[in-house]
Enzyme design. Structure first.
Site, mmCIF file in Angstrom:
data_model
loop_
_atom_site.group_PDB
_atom_site.id
_atom_site.type_symbol
_atom_site.label_atom_id
_atom_site.label_comp_id
_atom_site.label_asym_id
_atom_site.label_seq_id
_atom_site.Cartn_x
_atom_site.Cartn_y
_atom_site.Cartn_z
ATOM 1 N N HIS A 393 0.829 -1.205 0.000
ATOM 2 C CA HIS A 393 0.000 0.000 0.000
ATOM 3 C C HIS A 393 0.871 1.267 0.000
ATOM 4 C CE1 HIS A 393 -3.778 2.167 1.238
ATOM 5 N NE2 HIS A 393 -2.869 3.045 1.648
ATOM 6 N N GLU A 394 1.780 1.347 0.967
ATOM 7 C CA GLU A 394 2.597 2.562 1.101
ATOM 8 C C GLU A 394 3.561 2.717 -0.079
ATOM 9 O OE1 GLU A 394 1.586 4.695 3.117
ATOM 10 O OE2 GLU A 394 0.363 3.413 4.418
ATOM 11 N N HIS A 397 1.765 4.535 -2.773
ATOM 12 C CA HIS A 397 1.820 5.994 -2.589
ATOM 13 C C HIS A 397 3.191 6.544 -2.987
ATOM 14 C CE1 HIS A 397 -2.040 6.384 -0.692
ATOM 15 N NE2 HIS A 397 -1.723 5.706 0.389
ATOM 16 N N HIS A 400 3.887 6.548 -6.695
ATOM 17 C CA HIS A 400 3.050 7.580 -7.314
ATOM 18 C C HIS A 400 3.751 8.942 -7.186
ATOM 19 C CE1 HIS A 400 -1.335 9.356 -7.565
ATOM 20 N NE2 HIS A 400 -0.563 9.783 -8.526
HETATM 21 ZN ZN ZN Z 1 -3.190 5.167 1.805
#
Ligand code: ZN
Length: 604
Positions: A393-394, A397, A400
């Site tokens: 998940h991280e 980010h 991105h």
């Molecule tokens: Zn998040």
């Protein structure tokens, strides 16, 4: 109560091997270099202040915005270093002092630059449009576009001053709500499975709802919501005052409704908001099928509100050491292509990640960086499967941010919240499907499938229900309906009945749940969780089929250079089109069918 084993042996920061920590030297080689940069801020501010009252040409505006960008970049770099050092050991005096100093400096500089937007706004529309076309302002076009768009909604200088000075008054009821729920509200203990009392707080509530013992779940549910219910008139007052503030500010800023005012910054039409709600209504039968499967898997004659978090599959004990998680994420993200894979390898090799827990380290996980730093990740990795999902998940980010920063100028790199959870969710979904594709124990497979269905339940169905309630709250206020406690309780109860369906025994205490949802104070925020999740689901499905990789990477690289709906649509997922949401819900149906097979529980 016994301590969990992990907290007993938490090492100090010094005891952590360097290779498991983040390398902050690309920011500053040593604290002295940070001090030297801090000392430059006044010199960087001078050219900004020199242009006050002199914005008479595109060239002058360009000089101003360039000077402001140069100042911001250093300021962000200083702040990033200070807050990362602070979070790696919050008990360290030097870290605390550094963080407090930059925070104070930040506030000071923000006040010293507060004239910029009003001064830009004071120019006639045609002049701002002409600036937008000037080549020297190409990289600031979005900043100017936002100034221009806001023009019809900005009041006179005197009115804006009055509003700004009233800011604390406008947020007073939200403050009261925060103090009431975080500091003053306390709940009695609930009896544990062995009869011994268990402490009940907002922090322990979720764990009680996951307790395999139904009596514990029911007691926690009734006690907590009953506690809120006793204060329902106070909560109706704080919530109603917040809704009134949203409606009031929208009206004086010339928006047709509070909803339109809230969606304005992202340029999201209300039809997208309403469309999410109606598409979710259409999908409710599949959700009810999931709830019935949950009832049968738990072996219950009926399912109630306090059974929604009980584990369907015995706790997953799979251990995922760091090296395995790293390899798993790399393999799972293979559909994103070689460049993405190379960036992931850089994240590991260049030590963007602070892995283990240490004494004083901030809890949880996040991705954080600035334009001139790597996008760092803070983790508290404990070898659990959930930790591997957090890593995926991280990293979503961080990559991105990394791709956007490399592709965009500073003023267009930062992506809006509306887009933020897409990249992180795509990576989690890719990891889920990668794990599902391995030869697995049947129980582990069921666990993964249920994890996905539960994410859908929590992120799409539940958040959309909140979004619907939030929309109705503001509509009632706009229509002059008093938001009394009894009215809110009745409406919230009916809404739960609609979403959870006739198969669920809706305990009357659920009618008090609106009292404990802080998001109702956030001015139309939660719908973004649902839209991001649906978009991510569609992207992940296509990416796994080998389609749309370049378009998806284009979305990540676009950062904040376009309005979010345009950016996602350019990548092939147009959230203005109800078909996208249907595609996401179809995916939910498909996963649910697999879970039904995996659990193989009898009908009835
Ligand atoms: Zn998040």
């Amino acid at each position: 109560m016994s301590q969990p084993a992990e907290t007993v042996a938490v090492p100090t920061r010094r005891e952590i091997p360097a290779e498991l920590t983040w390398d902050l030297t690309p920011l500053y080689a040593a604290p002295a270099a940070w001090e030297a940069d801090l000392a430059r801020l006044d010199d960087l501010l001078a050219p900004v202040l020199a242009l006050q009252g002199r914005l008479d040409s595109a060239a002058a505006v360009a000089r101003l915005l360039d000077a402001e960008t140069a100042l911001d970049r250093v300021l962000e770099k200083l702040h990033t270093y200070a807050h990362l050092r602070h979070d790696e050991d919050t008990a360290d005096d030097a870290n605390q002092a550094r963080e407090a100093r930059i925070r104070a400096r930040y506030a000071e500089l923000a006040a010293q630059c507060a004239w910029i937007t009003p001064e830009l706004l004071a120019h006639p529309e045609e002049e701002i449009r002409a600036w937008m076309e000037a080549p020297e302002l190409r990289d600031s076009r979005r900043t100017l576009l936002k100034v221009l768009r806001n023009k019809p909604h900005v009041l006179s200088a005197a009115e804006e001053t009055l509003l700004a000075r009233g800011a604390e008054v406008f947020t007073a009821s939200e403050q009261t709500y925060g103090l009431l729920t975080n500091a003053d509200l306390a709940f009695p203990d609930v009896p544990g499975p062995d009869g011994r009392p268990l402490p009940l707080t907002e922090g322990t509530y979720r764990a009680h709802l996951e307790n395999p013992d139904r009596g514990v779940r029911k007691a926690a549910f009734e006690t907590l919501l009953g506690g809120y219910g006793k204060l329902q008139n106070t909560f109706a007052s704080t919530l109603s005052a917040t809704v009134k503030t949203h409606v009031y500010v929208a009206q004086i800023r010339h928006f047709p409704s509070a909803l339109e005012a809230a969606l304005f910054d992202d340029q999201v039409p209300t039809a997208v908001y309403d469309g999410l709600i109606s598409a979710t209504h259409e999908a409710l039968p599949a959700f009810h099928r999931y709830l019935d499967l949950r009832r049968r898997a738990l072996g219950l004659p009926d399912l109630d509100m306090y059974d929604l978090y009980a584990p369907l599959v015995p706790a997953c004990a799979a251990k995922v050491p760091m090296a395995e998680a790293r390899e798993g994420v790399l393999a799972a993200c293979a559909p994103l292509g070689a460049d993405y894979g190379a960036a992931l390898r850089t994240a590991f090799a260049a030590r963007w990640i602070d892995w283990p827990e240490n004494k004083g380290k901030r809890s949880g996980a996040y991705s954080s960086g600035c334009y001139d730093s790597p996008p760092y990740l803070l983790l508290n990795y404990h070898d659990r499967l959930d930790d591997a999902f957090t890593l995926a998940h991280e990293l979503g980010h961080s990559l991105h941010t990394w791709l956007a920063n490399r592709a965009q100028p500073p003023r267009m790199a930062h992506y809006p919240i509306f887009l933020a959870e897409i990249a992180s969710t795509v990576n989690e979904l890719l990891l889920t499907h990668h794990l599902l594709a391995q030869p697995n124990e049947p129980a582990f497979r069921a666990h993964l499938l249920n994890h996905l269905c539960d994410s859908f339940k929590g992120t799409v169905f539940r958040q959309t229900m909140f979004a619907e309630f939030e929309r109705d709250l503001h509509r009632w206020e706009e229509a002059g309906t008093p938001l009394t406690a009894e009215f809110l309780r009745g409406r919230y109860y009916e809404l739960n009945r609609k979403y959870y369906g006739p198969g669920l025994a809706a305990h009357p205490a659920i009618g008090h749940e609106w009292c404990r949802i802080p998001h109702f104070y956030y001015d139309f925020y939660v719908y973004k969780y649902a839209t991001s999740f649906c978009a991510a689901l569609v992207f992940a499905r296509r990416l796994r089929a080998g389609a749309g990789v370049d378009a998806y990477l284009g979305l990540l690289r676009a950062g904040g250079s376009r309005d979010p709906l345009d950016a996602v649509a350019a990548a092939g997922v147009d959230l203005r089109d109800a078909g996208v949401l249907r595609e996401a819900f179809a995916e939910f149906g498909a996963v649910l069918a697999e879970l039904e097979t995996a659990l193989a529980v009898p009908e009835k």
